[in-house]
Design a protein around this motif. Structure first.
Motif, PDB file in Angstrom:
ATOM      1  N   MET A   1       1.184   2.925  35.011  1.00  0.00           N
ATOM      2  CA  MET A   1       2.522   3.517  35.103  1.00  0.00           C
ATOM      3  C   MET A   1       3.580   2.440  34.903  1.00  0.00           C
ATOM      4  N   ILE A   2       4.665   2.814  34.253  1.00  0.00           N
ATOM      5  CA  ILE A   2       5.831   1.943  34.113  1.00  0.00           C
ATOM      6  C   ILE A   2       6.957   2.550  34.944  1.00  0.00           C
ATOM      7  N   GLU A   3       7.573   1.730  35.776  1.00  0.00           N
ATOM      8  CA  GLU A   3       8.674   2.196  36.613  1.00  0.00           C
ATOM      9  C   GLU A   3       9.878   1.284  36.438  1.00  0.00           C
ATOM     10  N   LEU A   4      10.999   1.870  36.083  1.00  0.00           N
ATOM     11  CA  LEU A   4      12.262   1.148  36.022  1.00  0.00           C
ATOM     12  C   LEU A   4      13.127   1.607  37.182  1.00  0.00           C
ATOM     13  N   LEU A  46      12.503  -6.499  28.925  1.00  0.00           N
ATOM     14  CA  LEU A  46      12.570  -6.637  30.382  1.00  0.00           C
ATOM     15  C   LEU A  46      11.254  -6.198  31.029  1.00  0.00           C
ATOM     16  N   ILE A  47      10.675  -5.127  30.532  1.00  0.00           N
ATOM     17  CA  ILE A  47       9.383  -4.669  31.059  1.00  0.00           C
ATOM     18  C   ILE A  47       8.326  -5.746  30.882  1.00  0.00           C
ATOM     19  N   LEU A  48       8.371  -6.439  29.740  1.00  0.00           N
ATOM     20  CA  LEU A  48       7.349  -7.430  29.387  1.00  0.00           C
ATOM     21  C   LEU A  48       7.675  -8.840  29.870  1.00  0.00           C
ATOM     22  N   HIS A  57      14.608  -3.633  38.859  1.00  0.00           N
ATOM     23  CA  HIS A  57      13.201  -3.996  38.669  1.00  0.00           C
ATOM     24  C   HIS A  57      12.587  -3.212  37.517  1.00  0.00           C
ATOM     25  N   ALA A  58      11.686  -3.888  36.807  1.00  0.00           N
ATOM     26  CA  ALA A  58      10.823  -3.243  35.809  1.00  0.00           C
ATOM     27  C   ALA A  58       9.394  -3.549  36.226  1.00  0.00           C
ATOM     28  N   HIS A  63       3.787  -3.832  39.736  1.00  0.00           N
ATOM     29  CA  HIS A  63       3.982  -5.282  39.731  1.00  0.00           C
ATOM     30  C   HIS A  63       4.882  -5.708  38.564  1.00  0.00           C
ATOM     31  N   ARG A  64       5.566  -6.824  38.733  1.00  0.00           N
ATOM     32  CA  ARG A  64       6.285  -7.423  37.617  1.00  0.00           C
ATOM     33  C   ARG A  64       5.271  -7.994  36.620  1.00  0.00           C
ATOM     34  N   TYR A  65       5.574  -7.846  35.350  1.00  0.00           N
ATOM     35  CA  TYR A  65       4.662  -8.347  34.313  1.00  0.00           C
ATOM     36  C   TYR A  65       4.343  -9.821  34.521  1.00  0.00           C
ATOM     37  N   THR A  66       5.339 -10.608  34.887  1.00  0.00           N
ATOM     38  CA  THR A  66       5.140 -12.049  35.032  1.00  0.00           C
ATOM     39  C   THR A  66       4.216 -12.420  36.181  1.00  0.00           C
TER      40      THR A  66
END
Length: 239
Positions: A1-4, A46-48, A57-58, A63-66
């Motif tokens: 899932m992607i959450e912004l 930003l997501i990546l 937050h993205a 979790h954050r991609y980083t």
């Protein structure tokens, strides 16, 4: 899932993404639409983790991609098919990426076959057409067999057979339960490929809806898009 969550990005005085919140769920192709300069590419960056948000937050799978240890195993992306070293072969390009995430050479051969580039795997990328580079970019996104995938204009440079192939691939990946975020300006393809649509303008959310809902309210997805973004077109915008 992607959450912004209330995602905002400023570049000096320019507000590229403005308090943007939406969710991309698994099992669907979610189309990501907006006029030039709406903030789509910035949002994907930003997501990546390629840009840091000013606020908000993205998150990918919470979790954050980083913060992901082996990100290619969780998230795959195609943002710029031309961002390759022309002196490398297709095989060596993917192998270099694979080694950064402990992915073996057998998987490199597998994804090259999947995207139809096995026959040119040892050819230098300088001789590849844009359509071939798009296929290579898709192969790179699939390398880690991730559950979350982001594609920015993946059919650019492809012939009609290639466009249909991408459409079928997106649908099949979603049918496997993956989360797919697909950005494109081709309304006809989006209508055939996506189940859900997110439209943004001037960095803000305009609407989240299903394609079925939009096409029940407007003559076509293109008509819905034109009506909903009429006040958001920014001529001369760069992002």
């Amino acid at each position: 899932m992607i959450e912004l969550q209330h995602l905002t990005k400023r570049y000096g005085d320019a507000l590229a993404v403005d308090d943007l919140s939406f969710t991309v769920e698994p099992g669907h192709v979610t189309g990501f639409l907006g006029p030039n300069g709406a903030g789509k590419s910035t949002t994907m960056r930003l997501i990546l983790g390629l840009d840091a948000p000013t606020s908000g937050h993205a998150l990918v799978n919470g979790h954050r991609y980083t913060s992901l240890r082996k990100p290619m195993r969780e998230v795959g992306a195609l943002l710029d098919a031309g961002a390759v070293h022309g002196g490398r072969s297709a095989y060596n390009h993917l192998l270099a990426l694979a080694r950064t995430n402990d992915i073996g050479p057998a998987r490199v051969a597998e994804v090259l076959e999947k995207v139809g580039l096995a026959g040119v795997a040892r050819k230098r990328l300088a001789g590849f057409s844009l359509g071939m580079k798009q296929r290579l970019g898709i192969a790179a996104a699939l390398l880690g067999d991730p559950g979350v995938l982001l594609f920015d204009e993946p059919v650019n440079g492809l012939d009609p057979d290639g466009v249909r192939w991408v459409r079928d691939l997106m649908r099949s990946l979603a049918a496997e339960g993956r989360t797919i975020l697909l950005s494109s300006h081709l309304m006809s393809e989006m209508a055939l490929t996506a189940e859900r649509i997110v439209i943004i303008g001037r960095g803000r959310l305009i609407i989240e809806a299903t394609v079925a809902d939009l096409t029940s309210r407007y003559p076509s997805l293109e008509d819905a898009y034109m009506a909903l973004t009429a006040d958001s077109v920014q001529y001369g915008a760069t992002r």
